[in-house]
Design a protein around this motif. Sequence first.
Motif, short mmCIF file in Angstrom:
data_model
loop_
_atom_site.label_atom_id
_atom_site.label_comp_id
_atom_site.label_asym_id
_atom_site.label_seq_id
_atom_site.Cartn_x
_atom_site.Cartn_y
_atom_site.Cartn_z
N UNK A 166 0.84 -1.21 0.00
CA UNK A 166 0.00 0.00 0.00
C UNK A 166 0.87 1.25 0.00
N UNK A 167 1.95 1.24 0.79
CA UNK A 167 2.84 2.39 0.86
C UNK A 167 3.54 2.63 -0.48
N UNK A 168 3.96 1.56 -1.14
CA UNK A 168 4.60 1.69 -2.45
C UNK A 168 3.63 2.27 -3.48
N UNK A 169 2.37 1.84 -3.42
CA UNK A 169 1.37 2.36 -4.35
C UNK A 169 1.13 3.85 -4.11
N UNK A 170 1.12 4.27 -2.84
CA UNK A 170 0.95 5.69 -2.52
C UNK A 170 2.10 6.51 -3.07
N UNK A 171 3.31 5.98 -2.93
CA UNK A 171 4.49 6.68 -3.44
C UNK A 171 4.44 6.79 -4.96
N UNK A 172 3.96 5.72 -5.61
CA UNK A 172 3.86 5.73 -7.07
C UNK A 172 2.84 6.76 -7.54
N UNK A 173 1.72 6.84 -6.83
CA UNK A 173 0.70 7.83 -7.17
C UNK A 173 1.24 9.24 -6.99
N UNK A 174 2.00 9.44 -5.91
CA UNK A 174 2.57 10.76 -5.64
C UNK A 174 3.54 11.18 -6.74
N UNK A 175 4.27 10.20 -7.29
CA UNK A 175 5.26 10.49 -8.32
C UNK A 175 4.63 10.68 -9.70
#
Length: 234
Positions: free
Chosen positions: A222-231
């Motif tokens: 979930x944290x990796x997906x959030x970071x990907x969305x932010x980028x």
Amino acid sequence: MGKESFLNFINDICLLKKPEIEIPEVGAPSLPDTSDIRMMTAAFGHGISVSPLQIVTAASSIMNGGILIKPTLVLDKDPNRTKSDKSSVRIVSEKTAHRMRQLMRLVVTDGTGGKADVPGYNVGGKTGTADKNEGGRYEKNKRRSSFMGFFPAEAPKYAVYVMVDEPKGTKESYGYATAGWVAAPAVAGVIESIVAIEGIKPQDSDELGGTLSAYVKTKEQIEKEKQLVALTGH
């Protein structure tokens, strides 16, 4: 989700109106009011009362691809009558219906419904254990335990619902009287009878089975997906 969306959904799956069936002796649902607190508790089953027929209708409609199923006591023997002739009301998407079948299969393979499993028939379902309401209060030592089962999970053809009123724990259930101990085994027994009577052969595959880890995201994912969305912005 919001109160209005929730009300619209439970109305779409026929939990707010009497089921239409060939006999007049049909119980009406009970939802005293639609206050915010009532809607919050109704979301997990408190403050709303429905009949077993309504539960089976709603669950079957979701499990069977998301198209509303109209309950009937009359066997339809017309080979030319298709599913689209019977109902065209979509209550959830096919994708959502498929995911719900996955999750309900997992209830049996990994969760509280293990005693409903019948090897080779890919049973899915959901346990339900509710305190009884008497005199406007929930009684902690009186309950209704139920299990809504269906099979085969990947393409459901049969639905089985068992409710036990005020079950008592036994030595065999280690004192528990919850649905997984008292209702799920009864569903398994009914399914065993169905497959014997109908001559249904067991399956070799279980495409919806597995472990929870295959369907539930970890905190790291979930944290990796959030970071990907932010980028990326999507």
